[in-house]
Scaffold this motif. Sequence first.
Motif: not given
Length: 284
Positions: A254-260
């Motif tokens: 999954i692509q998210l700008r932050g910590i996943v």
Amino acid sequence: MTRALLLAASLILATRIHAQEETPPHDDRVYVATSEDGLRFDAPPAPALEKASAPSLVLLRSPCGSHSAGTFLLYAMDFSSGSRRSRSERIAVSTSTDGKDWTDRRSLVFDEEIPGAGDPAAVQLEDGSIRLYFQVPNRRRSTDVRSARSEDGVTFRLEEGIRLEDAGNPDVLLAGGEWFLFVSAGKTTELARSKDGLVWTMDPSFGVLQGGCAAACLLEDGRLRVYAHDRGMESWIYDPTGGGRPAHEEGTRIQLRGIVADPSLVRTATGDVFLAFKFQEPRR
């Protein structure tokens, strides 16, 4: 060096990394994403839970208390009440009929005080009840994994004994009549296995995975797809019948700008995969 000392050292390192790279968990959000193949998850438009962390997702196969089969239960650390100064926290559960809209956020009730209980991992048993695994501090400056049972998903009775000593960040999968318990410290994960969910043995074939807070779902061919946080939300394929070490799959899920991180998964009868995870905004 014993596993207790290794875990304590990893917890200290993880705490330092957390302080340098992440915001306090009180600012975490929990999201639930979906995928048709378990490899690409679309970023959900809104969080399932604000001020929550370390989620554990359950899809009921049979009724549990007032909840009908097909209901989603989302367990998580709940920071919605209490100030950041007090670090007030608890475990809560929310419900959904579709895995998208979440309501009825309720704090769990235990039959005895359990100081420091955290990082829940829930699974439904054959009789419809919920078993909840969680970590608790021990006297060796690390954590143990314990468990509790519930007939309604909210009120829990502590089970006697310790499920796994010197282990933390549990996530559990019941598949094909066998239990799999992933435990992590920092950015490494190990696997324990069980026939009854109570007595566990470490799986040397799995080794030490270079990814933290792992979870897994069962594939149609009997292998496990293991998800963990390393450079992002990544995945590995593991054959529990003795197929060697987990094999890394290319890319991130999954692509998210932050910590996943802190994944938890369920697979529906139609093959769709629901992924719950905590999210932290990137530091500025």
